[in-house]
Design a protein around this motif. Structure first.
Motif, PDB file in Angstrom:
ATOM      1  N   THR A 162       0.842  -1.204   0.000  1.00 29.97           N
ATOM      2  CA  THR A 162       0.000   0.000   0.000  1.00 29.97           C
ATOM      3  C   THR A 162       0.872   1.247   0.000  1.00 29.97           C
ATOM      4  O   THR A 162       0.603   2.215  -0.720  1.00 29.97           O
ATOM      5  N   MET A 163       1.943   1.207   0.799  1.00 30.83           N
ATOM      6  CA  MET A 163       2.871   2.332   0.868  1.00 30.83           C
ATOM      7  C   MET A 163       3.530   2.575  -0.480  1.00 30.83           C
ATOM      8  O   MET A 163       3.617   3.717  -0.952  1.00 30.83           O
ATOM      9  N   TYR A 164       3.978   1.501  -1.136  1.00 32.65           N
ATOM     10  CA  TYR A 164       4.634   1.652  -2.438  1.00 32.65           C
ATOM     11  C   TYR A 164       3.661   2.183  -3.495  1.00 32.65           C
ATOM     12  O   TYR A 164       4.045   2.961  -4.368  1.00 32.65           O
ATOM     13  N   LEU A 165       2.410   1.756  -3.411  1.00 31.65           N
ATOM     14  CA  LEU A 165       1.407   2.240  -4.368  1.00 31.65           C
ATOM     15  C   LEU A 165       1.137   3.729  -4.163  1.00 31.65           C
ATOM     16  O   LEU A 165       1.055   4.494  -5.129  1.00 31.65           O
ATOM     17  N   ILE A 166       1.007   4.160  -2.902  1.00 33.55           N
ATOM     18  CA  ILE A 166       0.798   5.580  -2.603  1.00 33.55           C
ATOM     19  C   ILE A 166       1.978   6.400  -3.116  1.00 33.55           C
ATOM     20  O   ILE A 166       1.808   7.466  -3.716  1.00 33.55           O
ATOM     21  N   ALA A 167       3.188   5.889  -2.892  1.00 36.71           N
ATOM     22  CA  ALA A 167       4.389   6.588  -3.357  1.00 36.71           C
ATOM     23  C   ALA A 167       4.415   6.675  -4.876  1.00 36.71           C
ATOM     24  O   ALA A 167       4.809   7.699  -5.458  1.00 36.71           O
ATOM     25  N   PHE A 168       3.967   5.603  -5.544  1.00 34.44           N
ATOM     26  CA  PHE A 168       3.936   5.571  -7.003  1.00 34.44           C
ATOM     27  C   PHE A 168       2.981   6.642  -7.542  1.00 34.44           C
ATOM     28  O   PHE A 168       3.274   7.309  -8.539  1.00 34.44           O
ATOM     29  N   ILE A 169       1.857   6.813  -6.866  1.00 31.40           N
ATOM     30  CA  ILE A 169       0.882   7.818  -7.290  1.00 31.40           C
ATOM     31  C   ILE A 169       1.396   9.224  -7.000  1.00 31.40           C
ATOM     32  O   ILE A 169       1.185  10.159  -7.780  1.00 31.40           O
ATOM     33  N   ALA A 170       2.105   9.380  -5.866  1.00 28.02           N
ATOM     34  CA  ALA A 170       2.560  10.705  -5.447  1.00 28.02           C
ATOM     35  C   ALA A 170       3.724  11.213  -6.295  1.00 28.02           C
ATOM     36  O   ALA A 170       3.877  12.432  -6.476  1.00 28.02           O
ATOM     37  N   THR A 171       4.539  10.304  -6.827  1.00 27.96           N
ATOM     38  CA  THR A 171       5.748  10.714  -7.554  1.00 27.96           C
ATOM     39  C   THR A 171       5.452  11.599  -8.764  1.00 27.96           C
ATOM     40  O   THR A 171       6.052  12.682  -8.903  1.00 27.96           O
ATOM     41  N   PRO A 172       4.534  11.201  -9.684  1.00 27.26           N
ATOM     42  CA  PRO A 172       4.265  12.097 -10.821  1.00 27.26           C
ATOM     43  C   PRO A 172       3.674  13.435 -10.391  1.00 27.26           C
ATOM     44  O   PRO A 172       3.884  14.450 -11.059  1.00 27.26           O
ATOM     45  N   ILE A 173       2.942  13.441  -9.280  1.00 26.04           N
ATOM     46  CA  ILE A 173       2.399  14.704  -8.754  1.00 26.04           C
ATOM     47  C   ILE A 173       3.563  15.631  -8.388  1.00 26.04           C
ATOM     48  O   ILE A 173       3.553  16.826  -8.700  1.00 26.04           O
ATOM     49  N   ALA A 174       4.565  15.057  -7.717  1.00 27.95           N
ATOM     50  CA  ALA A 174       5.742  15.841  -7.334  1.00 27.95           C
ATOM     51  C   ALA A 174       6.455  16.388  -8.565  1.00 27.95           C
ATOM     52  O   ALA A 174       6.874  17.553  -8.587  1.00 27.95           O
TER      53      ALA A 174
END
Length: 410
Positions: A349-361
């Motif tokens: 779940t943590m890796y998925l959240i990070a994956f979604i957050a990266t392009p936002i950054a």
């Protein structure tokens, strides 16, 4: 408290296996883009092939976590390493015969990405099963330092292999494949028995994924920290996105200077190993985690102010150092506070959240880089520190619960 040695046979094998496969992966990533460019000259083909590695993160992250909690973790590590090794060897064969078969390359990279989705949550969740609780921080310190070391030496090894005519790209891909196979062989000798707690209930995959998500959602401390850390990582991603632009447009320097900055950052991450003797004695709770977050933001405050002096490299070194401490304490906190039967799903779940957050950054700071590049790191540093404040001022509910239980027992 009993002093448990971290350098057990199991941890030593796990660490060495991970370092070997990580170095191979860095070599593979460095050489793959170069080789495809050399053979095709097409940025479009490079983008499609590299994207194939990332797609499984969106599709299978949660499935990977579920398998990690359901199946034998040691077997998952071995199978995914062997599968990754075979895919890299297949790429080596294509490179040797100068065959750029795009569909096959997409397939091999897709399988490599899928293996990674299974491997990462399994690797993080097996650590607390082979290491005593009071040695987790020290173990994670060594793992973090080793990961940073591979980031430094991997590109140099990859470039060196490319420069050797007898090896070149085929040799680099073959070495990566063999590194995975060797990693799998080392993992075979890890003494690990699947925890009985994971076998008590075996629903279908979707039910188990839902159960994991519900567990994370209902565990307010964990979900809040996962969200908070994801937000913080968005801010910290500014370094990766904006530093090349900052070096060129603000410092008026070239690629060599930029490489020195990256080296200083990685060296800071490697030197986190020096803290292993006293960080492991810290209590792993919300307060220590919050302090490590705040410490990651402080160097960014001074980065712009000291940008045009040699002290910039010291600031970058400190940023790499504090960031690695933050990662070490964060992973230790999750491993200690999450029930073992949910660890794989929590990490996925943590890796998925990070994956979604990266392009936002990337989008946010890509825009800010064109508007407030002079001061953006100051704002980022302040934002990271402010994000840490809720954890610093809030009460540790887990600690309160334990204290009440102690009082009731008395």
């Amino acid at each position: 408290m009993t002093n448990i040695k971290v350098w057990t046979k199991n941890f030593t094998l796990l660490l060495i296996a991970n370092v070997i496969s990580r170095i191979g992966t860095v070599i593979y990533n460095v050489v793959l883009a170069w080789w495809i460019t050399e053979q095709t000259g097409s940025a479009k083909i490079i983008g499609v092939i590299l994207a194939a590695t990332l797609v499984p993160t969106a599709l299978f992250s949660l499935v990977g976590g579920e398998f990690s909690d359901r199946l034998n973790k040691k077997n998952i590590l071995i199978v995914t390493d062997i599968l990754s090794g075979l895919m890299s060897i297949l790429t080596a064969i294509m490179a040797y015969y100068k065959i750029v078969n795009v569909p096959i390359l997409i397939m091999t990279n897709f399988i490599l990405g899928t293996s990674s989705c299974l491997f990462k949550p399994t690797f993080k969740s097996i650590v607390p099963e082979i290491i005593e609780k009071n040695s987790l921080v020290k173990a994670n310190t060594f793992l973090t330092s080793a990961a940073e070391t591979t980031k430094v030496i991997g590109p140099f090894i990859g470039a060196f292999i490319l420069s050797i005519s007898l090896l070149g790209a085929p040799g680099a891909f073959l070495i990566n494949g063999l590194s995975f196979i060797l990693s799998a062989i080392l993992e075979l000798f890890i003494d690990y028995k699947k925890s009985n707690v994971n076998t008590k209930k075996q629903g279908n995959v979707m039910e188990n994924i839902k159960e994991g998500l519900v567990y994370v959602y209902k565990n307010k401390i964990i979900i809040n920290i996962l969200i908070l850390v994801s937000v913080i990582n968005v801010f910290l991603a500014s370094f990766e996105v904006l530093m090349p632009l900052f070096v060129q447009n603000i410092l008026m320097e070239g690629s060599k200077y930029y490489s020195y900055i990256l080296s200083a950052y990685s060296l800071g991450g490697i030197c986190v190993i020096l803290t292993s003797f006293f960080v492991s004695k810290l209590p792993i709770n919300q307060k220590t985690l919050a302090i490590s977050i705040a410490l990651s933001g402080i160097p960014l405050l001074f980065l712009t102010l000291l940008a045009k002096s040699f002290t910039l490299f010291i600031i970058i070194f400190i940023f790499g150092f504090t960031g690695s401490i933050f990662n070490t304490l964060f992973f230790s906190y999750i491993q200690i506070n999450v029930e073992k039967q949910f660890l794989g799903r929590t990490f996925s779940t943590m890796y998925l959240i990070a994956f979604i957050a990266t392009p936002i950054a990337y989008v946010v700071f890509g825009y800010l880089g064109n508007t407030i590049l002079n001061t953006v790191f100051i704002y980022v540093g302040i934002s990271v520190i402010l994000c840490a404040l809720p954890l610093i001022i809030s009460k540790d509910k887990k600690k309160e619960k334990e204290e009440k239980e102690t009082e009731a027992a008395i």
